[in-house]
Design an enzyme around this catalytic site. Sequence first.
Site, mmCIF file in Angstrom:
data_model
loop_
_atom_site.group_PDB
_atom_site.id
_atom_site.type_symbol
_atom_site.label_atom_id
_atom_site.label_comp_id
_atom_site.label_asym_id
_atom_site.label_seq_id
_atom_site.Cartn_x
_atom_site.Cartn_y
_atom_site.Cartn_z
ATOM 1 N N CYS A 136 48.546 -20.239 23.318
ATOM 2 C CA CYS A 136 48.313 -19.043 22.458
ATOM 3 C C CYS A 136 48.695 -18.874 21.215
ATOM 4 O O CYS A 136 49.681 -19.679 20.752
ATOM 5 C CB CYS A 136 48.972 -17.753 23.197
ATOM 6 S SG CYS A 136 50.698 -17.848 23.332
ATOM 7 N N CYS B 120 50.616 -16.948 19.621
ATOM 8 C CA CYS B 120 52.394 -16.602 19.531
ATOM 9 C C CYS B 120 53.085 -17.693 19.946
ATOM 10 O O CYS B 120 54.242 -17.816 19.372
ATOM 11 C CB CYS B 120 52.745 -15.193 20.154
ATOM 12 S SG CYS B 120 52.643 -15.460 21.868
#
Length: 146
Positions: A52, A54
């Site tokens: 992802c 993040c």
Amino acid sequence: MNMDMNLFMQDMIRQARSEMEASGYEQLKTPEEVDSAINRDGTTLFMVNSVCGCAGGIARPAAMHAVHYDKRPENLVTVFAGQDKEATAQARMHFGDDHLPSSPSFILVKDGKVVGEVPRHEIEGHDPMSVVVNLQGLFEEYCEEV
């Protein structure tokens, strides 16, 4: 223009793994490797990695920079959520019922017991330096000077 999504994803995964290995983190790909790491004496930082945004923009940079500190874990390990599913499940089993199974996240273990955590909600939407500060706070409290 055709793009092979599987090829693209494998490239991202390779890059994410290599970033962690280059920073000194050991890849744990099996439940047995996780069990061995959890039972090490001293302190072990587990990074639950993922593909992802993040993870790539916040967690992995924080993982790389946080270890440049006087006190730090003796062992740096990582499991890759969504990729090494059995290893990740085994790690989460050891982290206990209070650990929300999310990624990315960091869990600090000392002598086989969880002593601290930086969960996803303290990573996502934050800048890498705030995550570094959180990790180094755990290092200050639980780790020895190296």
